[in-house]
Design a protein around this motif. Structure first.
Motif, PDB file in Angstrom:
ATOM      1  N   PHE B  34       0.832  -1.188   0.000  1.00 19.38           N
ATOM      2  CA  PHE B  34       0.000   0.000   0.000  1.00 19.38           C
ATOM      3  C   PHE B  34       0.877   1.253   0.000  1.00 19.38           C
ATOM      4  CE2 PHE B  34      -3.880  -2.301   0.852  1.00 19.38           C
ATOM      5  CZ  PHE B  34      -3.438  -3.439   1.499  1.00 19.38           C
ATOM      6  N   TRP B  35       0.367   2.278  -0.686  1.00 17.01           N
ATOM      7  CA  TRP B  35       1.081   3.552  -0.716  1.00 17.01           C
ATOM      8  C   TRP B  35       0.228   4.633  -0.080  1.00 17.01           C
ATOM      9  CZ3 TRP B  35       6.069   4.200  -1.880  1.00 17.01           C
ATOM     10  CH2 TRP B  35       6.723   3.175  -2.591  1.00 17.01           C
ATOM     11  N   TYR B  36       0.864   5.414   0.810  1.00 15.27           N
ATOM     12  CA  TYR B  36       0.202   6.502   1.502  1.00 15.27           C
ATOM     13  C   TYR B  36       0.960   7.796   1.248  1.00 15.27           C
ATOM     14  CZ  TYR B  36      -2.095   2.862   4.363  1.00 15.27           C
ATOM     15  OH  TYR B  36      -2.825   1.781   4.806  1.00 15.27           O
ATOM     16  N   GLN B  42      -0.869  16.409   9.142  1.00 13.05           N
ATOM     17  CA  GLN B  42      -2.072  15.695   8.745  1.00 13.05           C
ATOM     18  C   GLN B  42      -1.874  14.188   8.911  1.00 13.05           C
ATOM     19  OE1 GLN B  42      -3.726  16.762   4.948  1.00 13.05           O
ATOM     20  NE2 GLN B  42      -3.296  18.940   5.216  1.00 13.05           N
ATOM     21  N   SER B  43      -2.961  13.470   8.792  1.00  8.29           N
ATOM     22  CA  SER B  43      -2.908  12.017   8.914  1.00  8.29           C
ATOM     23  C   SER B  43      -2.462  11.392   7.590  1.00  8.29           C
ATOM     24  CB  SER B  43      -4.281  11.492   9.308  1.00  8.29           C
ATOM     25  OG  SER B  43      -4.237  10.106   9.547  1.00  8.29           O
ATOM     26  N   LEU B  44      -2.266  10.092   7.612  1.00  6.41           N
ATOM     27  CA  LEU B  44      -1.896   9.386   6.388  1.00  6.41           C
ATOM     28  C   LEU B  44      -3.117   9.235   5.488  1.00  6.41           C
ATOM     29  CD1 LEU B  44       0.058   8.204   8.754  1.00  6.41           C
ATOM     30  CD2 LEU B  44       0.594   6.479   7.039  1.00  6.41           C
ATOM     31  N   MET B  45      -2.913   9.452   4.202  1.00  4.45           N
ATOM     32  CA  MET B  45      -3.983   9.280   3.239  1.00  4.45           C
ATOM     33  C   MET B  45      -3.602   8.135   2.298  1.00  4.45           C
ATOM     34  SD  MET B  45      -5.414  11.756   0.246  1.00  4.45           S
ATOM     35  CE  MET B  45      -4.205  11.130  -0.918  1.00  4.45           C
ATOM     36  N   LEU B  46      -4.451   7.119   2.231  1.00  2.23           N
ATOM     37  CA  LEU B  46      -4.189   5.993   1.347  1.00  2.23           C
ATOM     38  C   LEU B  46      -4.312   6.452  -0.107  1.00  2.23           C
ATOM     39  CD1 LEU B  46      -3.667   2.920   1.021  1.00  2.23           C
ATOM     40  CD2 LEU B  46      -6.147   2.628   1.027  1.00  2.23           C
ATOM     41  N   MET B  47      -3.276   6.167  -0.893  1.00  5.15           N
ATOM     42  CA  MET B  47      -3.293   6.541  -2.297  1.00  5.15           C
ATOM     43  C   MET B  47      -3.725   5.364  -3.180  1.00  5.15           C
ATOM     44  SD  MET B  47       0.339   8.529  -2.545  1.00  5.15           S
ATOM     45  CE  MET B  47       0.085   8.996  -4.248  1.00  5.15           C
ATOM     46  N   GLU B  59      -7.210   4.970  -4.990  1.00  6.25           N
ATOM     47  CA  GLU B  59      -8.302   5.562  -4.229  1.00  6.25           C
ATOM     48  C   GLU B  59      -8.890   6.729  -5.017  1.00  6.25           C
ATOM     49  OE1 GLU B  59      -9.459   4.307  -1.125  1.00  6.25           O
ATOM     50  OE2 GLU B  59      -8.193   2.684  -1.912  1.00  6.25           O
ATOM     51  N   GLN B  60     -10.109   7.040  -4.678  1.00  4.54           N
ATOM     52  CA  GLN B  60     -10.810   8.117  -5.371  1.00  4.54           C
ATOM     53  C   GLN B  60     -10.029   9.414  -5.242  1.00  4.54           C
ATOM     54  OE1 GLN B  60     -14.805   8.600  -3.993  1.00  4.54           O
ATOM     55  NE2 GLN B  60     -15.450   9.773  -5.780  1.00  4.54           N
ATOM     56  N   GLY B  61      -9.871  10.101  -6.349  1.00  8.44           N
ATOM     57  CA  GLY B  61      -9.183  11.381  -6.343  1.00  8.44           C
ATOM     58  C   GLY B  61      -7.697  11.295  -6.598  1.00  8.44           C
ATOM     59  N   VAL B  62      -7.132  10.114  -6.661  1.00  5.16           N
ATOM     60  CA  VAL B  62      -5.701   9.948  -6.919  1.00  5.16           C
ATOM     61  C   VAL B  62      -5.507   9.675  -8.405  1.00  5.16           C
ATOM     62  CG1 VAL B  62      -3.638   8.600  -6.411  1.00  5.16           C
ATOM     63  CG2 VAL B  62      -5.314   9.059  -4.602  1.00  5.16           C
ATOM     64  N   GLU B  63      -4.675  10.490  -9.054  1.00  9.12           N
ATOM     65  CA  GLU B  63      -4.475  10.359 -10.492  1.00  9.12           C
ATOM     66  C   GLU B  63      -3.534   9.194 -10.803  1.00  9.12           C
ATOM     67  OE1 GLU B  63      -3.712  15.028 -10.439  1.00  9.12           O
ATOM     68  OE2 GLU B  63      -3.585  14.203 -12.450  1.00  9.12           O
ATOM     69  N   LYS B  64      -4.057   8.181 -11.451  1.00  7.98           N
ATOM     70  CA  LYS B  64      -3.234   7.006 -11.736  1.00  7.98           C
ATOM     71  C   LYS B  64      -2.146   7.275 -12.765  1.00  7.98           C
ATOM     72  CE  LYS B  64      -6.477   5.107 -15.121  1.00  7.98           C
ATOM     73  NZ  LYS B  64      -7.316   3.939 -15.487  1.00  7.98           N
ATOM     74  N   ASP B  65      -2.367   8.238 -13.645  1.00 11.34           N
ATOM     75  CA  ASP B  65      -1.343   8.546 -14.641  1.00 11.34           C
ATOM     76  C   ASP B  65      -0.217   9.390 -14.060  1.00 11.34           C
ATOM     77  OD1 ASP B  65      -3.903   8.944 -17.145  1.00 11.34           O
ATOM     78  OD2 ASP B  65      -2.718   7.177 -16.604  1.00 11.34           O
TER      79      ASP B  65
END
Lengths: 108, 116
Positions: B34-36, B42-47, B59-65
């Motif tokens: 997993f990548w955060y 701030q807290s860790l956000m799962l990418m 995860e929603q909102g993370v640009e895969k490209d």
């Protein structure tokens, strides 16, 4: 995954027990309670986890209420090195979703 | 406990360039990593979830490209930040566990990225 609620910050005197509460009133039957901590600028460190029964390891004890709606992490003899942000997480999938956690400050 | 390493521990790059971060499980095999991302105070956000031999799940909102993930072996996952910009400056952390969930995950020490 169930949401958790933790106090923003707590203080504890060195050598005393630190009791960190966590509310997870919407937890479902197959969700575990996990605790991690993050010392400044480091990766999180696993502490302990449980499902229904209380658990103890070399780092801490985890007390889960009978209705499983809340839990308490206990550091029996806090040291200055225990100063960190403590995260309570409930999950049953492969993903850990972090909330805001409790910032524990241990003072001399 | 199990050990997860990251390389580099910190990196400074110029805006527009790409940066690759490695995450390795040293004493166990991990089919999933997993990548955060964590911004200051701030807290860790799962990418994303990195799956060995298949595409990552973002995860929603993370640009895969923009955040390319490659999980080529059971002990190595890489995160490439493409065309980095100053707003990508952050603390990137990976995690992995030795078995199917739920299980304790072990986290790497993190990589601090600064984009100038």
């Amino acid at each position: 995954d169930a949401k958790t609620t933790q106090p923003t910050s707590m203080d504890c005197a060195e050598g005393r027990a630190a009791n960190l509460p966590c509310n997870h009133s919407t937890i479902s039957g197959n969700e575990y309670v996990y605790w991690y901590r993050q010392i400044h600028s480091q990766g999180p460190q696993y502490i302990i986890h449980g499902l229904k029964n209380n658990e103890t390891n070399e780092m801490a004890s985890l007390i889960i209420t009978e209705d499983r709606k809340s839990s308490t992490l206990i550091l029996p003899h806090a040291t200055l090195r225990d100063t960190a942000v403590y995260y309570c997480i409930v999950y049953n999938t492969d993903k850990l979703i972090f909330g805001t956690g409790t910032r524990l400050q241990v003072f001399p | 406990g199990a050990v997860v390493s990251q390389h580099p521990s910190w990196v400074i790059c110029k805006s527009g360039t790409s940066v690759k971060i490695e995450c390795r499980s040293l004493d166990f095999q991990a089919t999933t990593m997993f990548w955060y991302r964590q911004f200051p105070k701030q807290s860790l956000m799962l990418m994303a979830t990195s799956n060995e031999g298949s595409k990552a799940t973002y995860e929603q909102g993370v640009e895969k490209d923009k955040f390319l993930i490659n999980h080529a072996s059971l002990t190595l996952s890489t995160l490439t930040v493409t065309s980095a910009h100053p707003e990508d400056s952050s603390f990137y952390i990976c995690s992995a566990g030795p078995g199917p969930g739920p299980y304790e995950q072990y986290f790497g020490p993190g990589t601090r990225l600064t984009v100038t």
